[in-house]
Scaffold this motif. Structure first.
Motif, PDB file in Angstrom:
ATOM      1  N   GLN A 152      19.660   0.654 -13.699  1.00  0.00           N
ATOM      2  CA  GLN A 152      18.494   1.314 -13.132  1.00  0.00           C
ATOM      3  C   GLN A 152      17.504   1.702 -14.224  1.00  0.00           C
ATOM      4  O   GLN A 152      17.891   2.071 -15.334  1.00  0.00           O
ATOM      5  N   GLY A 153      16.229   1.598 -13.867  1.00  0.00           N
ATOM      6  CA  GLY A 153      15.162   1.947 -14.790  1.00  0.00           C
ATOM      7  C   GLY A 153      14.749   3.389 -14.645  1.00  0.00           C
ATOM      8  O   GLY A 153      15.480   4.212 -14.062  1.00  0.00           O
ATOM      9  N   PRO A 154      13.576   3.736 -15.128  1.00  0.00           N
ATOM     10  CA  PRO A 154      13.118   5.136 -15.075  1.00  0.00           C
ATOM     11  C   PRO A 154      12.923   5.646 -13.660  1.00  0.00           C
ATOM     12  O   PRO A 154      12.957   6.860 -13.438  1.00  0.00           O
ATOM     13  N   ASP A 155      12.712   4.731 -12.704  1.00  0.00           N
ATOM     14  CA  ASP A 155      12.517   5.132 -11.307  1.00  0.00           C
ATOM     15  C   ASP A 155      13.726   4.822 -10.439  1.00  0.00           C
ATOM     16  O   ASP A 155      13.600   4.595  -9.233  1.00  0.00           O
ATOM     17  N   GLY A 156      14.890   4.790 -11.038  1.00  0.00           N
ATOM     18  CA  GLY A 156      16.119   4.631 -10.271  1.00  0.00           C
ATOM     19  C   GLY A 156      16.253   3.252  -9.647  1.00  0.00           C
ATOM     20  O   GLY A 156      16.284   2.232 -10.338  1.00  0.00           O
ATOM     21  N   TRP A 157      16.304   3.223  -8.321  1.00  0.00           N
ATOM     22  CA  TRP A 157      16.562   1.989  -7.591  1.00  0.00           C
ATOM     23  C   TRP A 157      15.312   1.136  -7.384  1.00  0.00           C
ATOM     24  O   TRP A 157      15.326   0.225  -6.556  1.00  0.00           O
ATOM     25  N   ASP A 158      14.276   1.395  -8.092  1.00  0.00           N
ATOM     26  CA  ASP A 158      13.068   0.583  -7.983  1.00  0.00           C
ATOM     27  C   ASP A 158      13.348  -0.807  -8.561  1.00  0.00           C
ATOM     28  O   ASP A 158      13.490  -0.978  -9.772  1.00  0.00           O
ATOM     29  N   VAL A 164       0.833  -1.198   0.000  1.00  0.00           N
ATOM     30  CA  VAL A 164       0.000   0.000   0.000  1.00  0.00           C
ATOM     31  C   VAL A 164       0.870   1.252   0.000  1.00  0.00           C
ATOM     32  O   VAL A 164       0.622   2.207  -0.761  1.00  0.00           O
ATOM     33  N   LEU A 165       1.890   1.278   0.846  1.00  0.00           N
ATOM     34  CA  LEU A 165       2.771   2.447   0.915  1.00  0.00           C
ATOM     35  C   LEU A 165       3.478   2.689  -0.411  1.00  0.00           C
ATOM     36  O   LEU A 165       3.621   3.837  -0.860  1.00  0.00           O
ATOM     37  N   TYR A 166       3.926   1.618  -1.047  1.00  0.00           N
ATOM     38  CA  TYR A 166       4.632   1.766  -2.322  1.00  0.00           C
ATOM     39  C   TYR A 166       3.714   2.343  -3.389  1.00  0.00           C
ATOM     40  O   TYR A 166       4.094   3.251  -4.144  1.00  0.00           O
ATOM     41  N   HIS A 167       2.502   1.807  -3.482  1.00  0.00           N
ATOM     42  CA  HIS A 167       1.580   2.300  -4.498  1.00  0.00           C
ATOM     43  C   HIS A 167       1.054   3.700  -4.177  1.00  0.00           C
ATOM     44  O   HIS A 167       0.588   4.403  -5.080  1.00  0.00           O
ATOM     45  N   LEU A 168       1.138   4.092  -2.929  1.00  0.00           N
ATOM     46  CA  LEU A 168       0.717   5.436  -2.557  1.00  0.00           C
ATOM     47  C   LEU A 168       1.808   6.463  -2.815  1.00  0.00           C
ATOM     48  O   LEU A 168       1.593   7.465  -3.500  1.00  0.00           O
ATOM     49  N   PHE A 169       2.990   6.217  -2.271  1.00  0.00           N
ATOM     50  CA  PHE A 169       4.068   7.199  -2.347  1.00  0.00           C
ATOM     51  C   PHE A 169       5.018   6.971  -3.520  1.00  0.00           C
ATOM     52  O   PHE A 169       5.691   7.897  -3.956  1.00  0.00           O
ATOM     53  N   GLY A 170       5.116   5.718  -4.004  1.00  0.00           N
ATOM     54  CA  GLY A 170       6.009   5.429  -5.118  1.00  0.00           C
ATOM     55  C   GLY A 170       7.474   5.488  -4.780  1.00  0.00           C
ATOM     56  O   GLY A 170       8.317   5.618  -5.684  1.00  0.00           O
ATOM     57  N   TRP A 171       7.828   5.358  -3.496  1.00  0.00           N
ATOM     58  CA  TRP A 171       9.237   5.437  -3.094  1.00  0.00           C
ATOM     59  C   TRP A 171       9.982   4.187  -3.547  1.00  0.00           C
ATOM     60  O   TRP A 171       9.681   3.063  -3.127  1.00  0.00           O
ATOM     61  N   ALA A 172      10.988   4.371  -4.392  1.00  0.00           N
ATOM     62  CA  ALA A 172      11.741   3.236  -4.918  1.00  0.00           C
ATOM     63  C   ALA A 172      12.462   2.469  -3.811  1.00  0.00           C
ATOM     64  O   ALA A 172      12.598   1.243  -3.876  1.00  0.00           O
ATOM     65  N   TRP A 173      12.917   3.167  -2.767  1.00  0.00           N
ATOM     66  CA  TRP A 173      13.705   2.506  -1.728  1.00  0.00           C
ATOM     67  C   TRP A 173      12.881   1.499  -0.934  1.00  0.00           C
ATOM     68  O   TRP A 173      13.438   0.622  -0.265  1.00  0.00           O
ATOM     69  N   LEU A 174      11.561   1.579  -1.017  1.00  0.00           N
ATOM     70  CA  LEU A 174      10.733   0.584  -0.329  1.00  0.00           C
ATOM     71  C   LEU A 174      10.935  -0.808  -0.908  1.00  0.00           C
ATOM     72  O   LEU A 174      10.806  -1.809  -0.193  1.00  0.00           O
ATOM     73  N   THR A 175      11.254  -0.903  -2.200  1.00  0.00           N
ATOM     74  CA  THR A 175      11.480  -2.211  -2.802  1.00  0.00           C
ATOM     75  C   THR A 175      12.754  -2.857  -2.279  1.00  0.00           C
ATOM     76  O   THR A 175      12.894  -4.081  -2.346  1.00  0.00           O
ATOM     77  N   VAL A 176      13.677  -2.038  -1.783  1.00  0.00           N
ATOM     78  CA  VAL A 176      14.902  -2.562  -1.172  1.00  0.00           C
ATOM     79  C   VAL A 176      14.688  -2.829   0.318  1.00  0.00           C
ATOM     80  O   VAL A 176      15.120  -3.854   0.854  1.00  0.00           O
TER      81      VAL A 176
END
Length: 405
Positions: free
Chosen positions: A257-263, A37-49
């Motif tokens: 890295q893709g368009p969203d960096g470290w995602d 939920v947080l990732y889809h809300l804020f889109g922070w790439a670092w959450l995937t790490v």
């Protein structure tokens, strides 16, 4: 995990456990859902790490699937389908009419026209592939942005991947019990092939193969956890090896890295390596709690609720995130928010308000649609299954659709 494992040590492999739910695994699933939920809300790439939630969810599902396969495989698969499909049907029954009402004409969609486009609608019934949707469509009274269908339906790739893992699990478990290391590492090897671009598979088939390559080893790690094979690996070897694999994942991500960096969602090989190592460490330190300990106990009801309604939360959360926007827009009409300073403050904090509002909306979706999970599991429908009544009577909480053996 050695060859003699297949020769007759299966019964001794799994350490005896007390009956009941494993609250540590319940906690991991709840954390994974919150992170999604947080990732889809804020889109922070670092959450995937920070927390690779999809790898964790597939590993937990793999462990539960291995437990279920003590019964005939066909009945297990049929039971999983029965628990998965009705919530999807309810979602499709709401979203499809909204897309058509917004002006989507399947016959005129260049990506989904003709007979094949009609056949693709079957994926809203059984998600063997990606369900079709328009990239842009209107919405009644223009309440949502034009790409709402992509954001609402796009995450359904998880259901497709989950379904194929379920269908393949009897074969994968058979292979794991005979050649554990090869079965465990084969998806990672496949990720190296497709993730480096050595082989490119176009279209929906390519997406399905990539999902299997990225998360297949996590699913098989669930097998290893349930069978007790992972516990046989010395912890220092498991952890040190996992750290090396994760380090490789980050190294690969740094140069691709893709368009969203470290995602990591945009970097399949890095996602596969990082998720694999992360899950190994989580499962190696699995404490197998019967109850949440210490301060974690205060979250017991929410953990129980999220596990009992995991499918509902995943299906609806992204659409509900977007539904917060028209609600916030109404705040601009409030009399005390008419000054430039008040409008600027609301503009600056709109993401915070989306975060605040999405949780009661998810709660409303649980009440409105969550009971379908109970019907699918042949249980009495419940509006808010947080385990409170069960805790008072000291009875174990009922298994969820994703956790029933």
């Amino acid at each position: 995990m050695t060859q003699d494992y297949a020769a007759g040590q299966r019964e001794a492999a799994a350490p005896p456990k007390a009956p009941g739910r494993d609250r540590y695994l319940d906690l991991l699933r709840s954390l994974a859902l919150v992170r999604v939920v947080l990732y889809h809300l804020f889109g922070w790439a670092w959450l995937t790490v920070l927390f690779p939630s999809m790898g964790v969810m597939f590993a937990l599902a793999g462990s539960l699937m291995a437990r279920s396969l003590n019964r005939p495989a066909l009945s297990v698969i049929r039971g999983r389908l029965r628990r998965l499909l009705p919530p999807l049907w309810a979602f499709g029954a709401v979203v499809l009419p909204l897309m058509f009402a917004g002006g989507w004409k399947l016959s005129e969609d260049p990506d989904h026209s003709g007979t094949w486009g009609l056949l693709e609608l079957v994926n809203y019934v059984v998600p063997i592939g990606a369900p079709p949707y328009p990239w842009e469509t209107g919405f009644p009274k223009d309440l949502l942005e034009s790409t709402w269908a992509d954001q609402a339906v796009g995450p359904l790739w998880y259901l497709r991947a989950y379904l194929w893992f379920v269908l393949l699990s009897p074969l994968l478990l058979w292979a794991f019990r005979r050649v554990p290391w090869a079965t465990l590492l084969a998806p990672l090897a496949l990720a190296a092939v497709v993730g480096t671009g050595w082989v490119t598979i176009p279209g929906e088939l390519g997406n399905a193969v990539t999902d299997f390559a990225v998360y297949g080893s996590c699913w098989v790690l669930g097998f290893a956890h349930h069978e007790g094979a992972l516990a046989k690996v010395p912890r220092y070897l498991a952890v040190s090896g996992s750290v090396l694999v994760m380090a490789f994942g980050l190294w690969w991500a740094s140069g691709h890295q893709g368009p969203d960096g470290w995602d990591l969602n945009d970097i399949p090989l890095a996602q596969a390596a990082w998720s694999f190592g992360f899950v190994v460490i989580l499962l190696q330190y699995s404490p197998s709690w019967q109850e949440l300990p210490g301060r974690l106990a205060r979250w017991d009801k929410l953990v129980t609720l999220s596990n009992n309604r995991a499918v509902t939360i995943y299906l609806w959360h992204n659409l509900l995130i977007m539904a917060t926007v028209p609600i916030i827009d109404q705040a601009y009409n409030l009399p005390f928010l008419q000054s430039d300073r008040a409008v600027a403050a609301l503009d600056a904090t709109d993401m915070v308000w989306m975060f605040v509002l999405v949780w009661p909306l998810i709660g409303a979706a649980i009440v409105a649609f969550g009971w379908i999970e109970d019907l699918a599991a042949k249980r009495r429908p419940r509006l808010w299954p947080n385990g409170a009544k069960k805790r008072r009577t000291q009875r174990p909480a009922p298994a969820t659709p994703t956790q029933e053996a």
